[in-house]
Design an enzyme around this catalytic site. Structure first.
Site, PDB file in Angstrom:
ATOM      1  N   GLY A   1       0.814  -1.219   0.000  1.00 48.46           N
ATOM      2  CA  GLY A   1       0.000   0.000   0.000  1.00 48.46           C
ATOM      3  C   GLY A   1       0.844   1.264   0.000  1.00 48.46           C
ATOM      4  O   GLY A   1       0.371   2.344  -0.362  1.00 48.46           O
ATOM      5  N   ASP A   2       2.088   1.138   0.411  1.00 53.09           N
ATOM      6  CA  ASP A   2       3.019   2.273   0.324  1.00 53.09           C
ATOM      7  C   ASP A   2       3.667   2.362  -1.052  1.00 53.09           C
ATOM      8  O   ASP A   2       3.691   3.412  -1.674  1.00 53.09           O
ATOM      9  CB  ASP A   2       4.129   2.132   1.373  1.00 53.09           C
ATOM     10  CG  ASP A   2       3.658   2.479   2.774  1.00 53.09           C
ATOM     11  OD1 ASP A   2       2.866   3.424   2.920  1.00 53.09           O
ATOM     12  OD2 ASP A   2       4.086   1.806   3.727  1.00 53.09           O
ATOM     13  N   TYR A   3       4.214   1.245  -1.518  1.00 49.93           N
ATOM     14  CA  TYR A   3       4.970   1.301  -2.782  1.00 49.93           C
ATOM     15  C   TYR A   3       4.077   1.651  -3.965  1.00 49.93           C
ATOM     16  O   TYR A   3       4.470   2.398  -4.856  1.00 49.93           O
ATOM     17  CB  TYR A   3       5.650  -0.042  -3.060  1.00 49.93           C
ATOM     18  CG  TYR A   3       6.635  -0.469  -2.007  1.00 49.93           C
ATOM     19  CD1 TYR A   3       7.863   0.179  -1.882  1.00 49.93           C
ATOM     20  CD2 TYR A   3       6.353  -1.510  -1.148  1.00 49.93           C
ATOM     21  CE1 TYR A   3       8.773  -0.222  -0.917  1.00 49.93           C
ATOM     22  CE2 TYR A   3       7.257  -1.915  -0.178  1.00 49.93           C
ATOM     23  CZ  TYR A   3       8.468  -1.264  -0.068  1.00 49.93           C
ATOM     24  OH  TYR A   3       9.358  -1.657   0.884  1.00 49.93           O
TER      25      TYR A   3
ATOM     26  N   ALA B   1       3.407   5.208  -3.785  1.00 46.34           N
ATOM     27  CA  ALA B   1       4.642   5.966  -4.032  1.00 46.34           C
ATOM     28  C   ALA B   1       4.932   6.042  -5.531  1.00 46.34           C
ATOM     29  O   ALA B   1       5.305   7.085  -6.059  1.00 46.34           O
ATOM     30  CB  ALA B   1       5.817   5.313  -3.303  1.00 46.34           C
TER      31      ALA B   1
END
Lengths: 427, 439
Positions: free
Chosen positions: A194-196, A199
């Protein structure tokens, strides 16, 4: 005109040769990025820009810096740095700068004047409260592209006060509800997807905004919620919900769009079997026991499962390649580390870092023939590049810097693992 | 709404996007990715930022149109294709016939960007591989997507690229799912687990769009085009955390641990009265906050939980999960969120880093007012495909907002527009080709 048959592979071998990368220009050379971020969403965004040649100045709160420094697998630090921090912070210049005091804000505004992009992932509105948000920056630097990364966006009912991590986005978006097995609880992806994902979307929007700036000279603000990023990736989940009024269900390891394509257990590991259409289903059905070419129904998940269970992974892959369906092994980090293919492509690469020595990393995925991405150096301790940035870039004297250190406006690492240089190194 | 949030809303609301300029206006993208989802995503992302995208399909339509989970077809097209068929024109041509190949080459030479998932051998045979095109159009940016990439020892492996292959090779499923317990035959779910959506295909498309934008940036500086080679497996691989750095520095590989985490804890889904919710509080200050919230402040001194390192020992993660679920079991996800917000609003800095959020089923996500207000979903209406619920572009931008402009159209809907308007074909030529079955 058409070139000689087979010449593309030869061209590709030359054009993408990792050994030639150091001599080639970088795609984003001349773009300067200020990162005010912690953990993953913001740092990965800046990392992706830095891999392609942007100069990233990572602004950390001294002396502890980015809290990701203390996220260490099984509590393991190597040469006083966490391997989890290394992989997110390549090619960056690290400065320790406190944005709370007035002099810290002024220094940041001066850095922004010399920059093209700001990436932040603080809670919505925090930078504005501190007086260094987009509205304040654009007063002096209208060309700035400002990426505000957050969990729920900069406005809307959930934007105020709610913090978010990768798995918040996995959870609230519906992503976890469709991942895992139907008779089991929803499965959180074991990596920070969910971050990458968000990002990469942020970095993509930044490049689009830089393209727009080329025409207008104006920067802009990009508001990206990591939950909304994950919502966008859920393919047919939404039209399905809209048309049937039903929830898409978890379907385990079989892709419900291409049954029986999925992940199957073999004698010695796991394999992905893939059949996109009849051209692949017919040979797959034949391999698992069909006698009539029309009997594609024979390629059921049960039959494919039994077929794989009695064979080794490499046998299934070889049979697929000979028969005309597709298969690939399920691989993990250890396999990647030793994979000659990934090494030959620079997807697993070694960097010779002046502080840490050899560090191996994942390199950039897109391979550009003329201006390829690359890992030039590894993450550094808090404030490692203070002199370079405050001195060389802003033109401050050693005395001016010392005065700011005394006032704790700028600073360097805390004497703890994660923040400080390796033992015995001479900074 | 306060000053900044109010300004941000006014500046970035999707409803005001239509009147604003687009970032990639003037960039033409030619998509030749039959049967491939990741290629569609790459073109969609560029088109959401304003590039002009043209999708080339075989005369009887893209094979991906026929992919139909639960056999749901809308006017002959399945939901996966409909979900991604946006902001583009739909042309057909028969690439197996010389006139069709010639048409494709003319389109390619009028484009800034080519996105293809066809093999280099096929593109070469069509005279449309990168080395062939760049002679006449040196500024062209040529993105090719595949499972293994275009060079390296495995590049020639005979696979037809798909999400599941890319996922398997990426290392993602390897660290998703329940481990085996070592007590007899493993259960089906104790296996490397695929991400339920086509995340492999999606991330492949997204890295593709990113690579193209980096190449276009370089072209704007130098005038030079280039080839971009992208493996879908490597695309998702870049998200596999610290796999390589940990192998290199500690000699350890990550293994799957279900909903636990080897580096941060608590960082997991906990059972609550109405399902599951996410809870995280892994640095010492946040953990202290969480233990106060659940009324167990003494646990911060429990040797199993007193340091980040002790908290990530797997047996301690299991014990802590049990304690957390004793508290959460009779509370709803909203009550848990309320308790967390009430406590953390009084604490700043690392102590406020207690994070929660309900594990939503898709319909629960859709029921939340927040996403509706932010224009996160839209309903498209089309005479052929009817009304469809779609995810909007996720980027809110103040200057050149990304936007959804148009949805799916039947194969060949834009043939006349494109072949006459862009290639300058005459009506006569168009009719002749149509009759010959070139498109």
């Amino acid at each position: 005109m058409p070139s000689d048959p087979g010449s593309f592979r030869a061209f590709a071998g030359r054009a993408f040769d990792p050994a030639a990368i150091p001599g080639k220009p970088e795609a984003l050379a001349g773009i300067r990025v200020l990162e005010v971020a912690s953990r993953i969403f913001g740092p990965a965004t800046a990392d992706y820009l830095g891999l392609f040649g942007a100069e990233v100045i990572k602004v950390e709160m001294p002396p502890r810096g980015d809290l990701m420094r203390y996220v260490a697998p099984e509590g393991f630090f190597w040469k006083e740095v966490s391997p989890a921090f290394l992989s997110l912070n390549r090619n960056k210049l690290h400065v320790g700068l406190d944005l709370h005091p007035a002099e810290g804000k002024e220094l940041f505004l001066r850095l922004a004047e010399r920059s093209d992009v700001v990436v932040e992932n603080l809670r919505a509105g925090t930078m504005d409260e501190w007086g260094v948000g987009y509205l304040q920056l654009r007063e002096r630097t209208p060309r700035i592209v400002y990426a505000a990364n957050s969990g729920f966006g900069q406005w809307g009912p959930y934007s105020a006060g709610r913090a978010s991590y990768d798995a918040t986005a996995q959870a609230v978006s519906g992503f976890s509800a469709v991942t895992g097995f139907p008779d089991q609880p929803p499965m959180k992806a074991g990596f920070w997807v969910g971050d990458y994902t968000a990002a990469l979307m942020s970095a993509t929007a930044i490049l689009a905004a830089l393209a727009a700036r080329r025409k207008t000279g104006e920067g802009q603000m990009i508001d990206l919620s990591q939950a909304e990023a994950m919502i966008r990736t859920l393919d047919w989940t939404w039209p399905y919900a809209g048309s049937t009024g039903k929830d898409r269900v978890r379907n385990g390891n079989v892709d419900p769009s291409y049954p029986p394509s999925g992940i199957y257990r073999c004698r010695d590991g796991f394999v992905a079997v893939s059949a996109r259409d009849e051209d692949e289903l017919i040979p797959l059905a034949h391999a698992v026991g069909a006698t009539d070419p029309e009997e594609t129904w024979v390629a059921s998940t049960e039959r494919v499962g039994a077929f794989c269970a009695s064979r080794r992974v490499d046998e299934v892959v070889r049979i697929a390649e000979d028969a005309g369906f597709s298969a690939a092994p399920v691989r993990g980090g250890k396999d990647h580390y030793h994979d000659p293919h990934l090494r030959a492509r620079g997807t697993v690469c070694s960097v010779d870092d002046p502080l840490y020595g050899r560090v191996d990393e994942y390199g950039p995925a897109p391979k550009l023939s003329e201006s390829p991405g690359r890992v030039k150096w590894s993450a550094k301790p808090v404030g490692w590049h203070n002199e370079r940035v405050f001195g060389d870039l802003l033109g401050m004297t050693a005395g001016e810097m010392e005065a700011l250190v005394r006032k704790k406006v700028i600073g360097k690492w805390a004497d703890v693992p994660g923040a400080r240089p390796p033992k015995g190194s001479t900074p | 709404m306060s000053g900044f949030a109010g300004w941000a809303r006014k500046a970035t609301e999707p409803s005001v996007a239509a009147g604003k300029p687009e970032a990639l206006e003037g960039i033409r993208v030619l998509e030749f990715c039959p049967g491939h989802f990741g290629g569609m995503v790459a073109a969609s992302v560029l088109a959401e930022f304003g590039a002009e995208a043209i999708k080339v399909e075989p005369p009887d339509g893209d094979p991906l149109r026929l992919v139909a989970p639960e056999d749901i077809l809308v006017a002959g097209t399945g939901l996966p294709f409909l979900s991604e068929a946006r902001n583009r024109r739909f042309v057909t041509l028969d690439a197996d016939n010389p006139a069709g190949r010639d048409l494709f080459r003319r389109l390619a030479l009028s484009s800034d960007v080519i996105v293809t998932t066809e093999s280099p051998e096929r593109m070469e045979a069509m005279g449309c591989d990168y080395p062939s095109l760049r002679g006449e159009r040196p500024g062209i940016v040529y993105l090719s997507l595949s499972t293994y990439g275009a060079f390296g020892p495995d590049a020639s492996r005979p696979v037809r690229d798909s999400d599941i292959l890319c996922q398997a090779l990426s290392g993602a499923p390897y660290i998703v799912g329940e481990p085996e317990r070592g007590d007899g035959t493993p259960l089906p779910h104790q296996a490397p687990t695929r991400l339920g959506n086509w995340h492999g295909g999606f991330v492949q498309g997204l890295w593709g769009a990113y690579g193209v934008l980096a190449a276009l940036h370089f072209r704007a500086e130098t005038g030079k085009g280039q080839a971009v080679d992208l493996s879908g497996a490597e695309s998702l691989m870049m998200f596999a955390d610290y796999n390589i750095t940990w192998m290199h520095t500690g000699g350890k590989a990550r293994e799957r641990v279900g909903n636990f985490d080897p580096a941060v804890f608590p960082y997991t889904y906990i059972r609550c009265r109405d399902g599951y919710t996410f809870i995280a509080a892994y640095n010492d200050e946040a953990f202290d906050s969480l233990m106060h919230i659940i009324g167990r402040p003494e646990l911060t001194r429990d040797p199993r939980f007193s340091t980040p390192k002790n908290r990530v020992a797997l047996e301690n993660e299991r014990a802590l999960l049990e304690i957390l679920e004793e508290w959460s079991g009779d509370r709803t996800a909203d009550e848990i969120l309320g308790a967390v917000e009430e406590y953390t609003s009084k604490r700043g800095g690392p102590g406020a880093a207690v994070v929660t959020g309900r594990v939503n089923r898709p319909l629960e996500t859709l029921s939340e007012e927040h996403w509706r207000e932010r224009g996160c979903f839209l309903r498209s209406r089309d005479p052929v495909y009817g009304e469809l619920l779609l995810a909007a572009p996720p980027w809110k931008m103040s200057g050149t907002p990304a936007r959804w402009k148009s949805g799916c159209r039947p194969p060949g809907s834009d043939n006349r527009d494109v072949y006459l308007g862009i290639l300058g074909m005459t009506e006569e030529e168009y009719r002749r080709m149509a009759e010959a079955g070139t498109f």
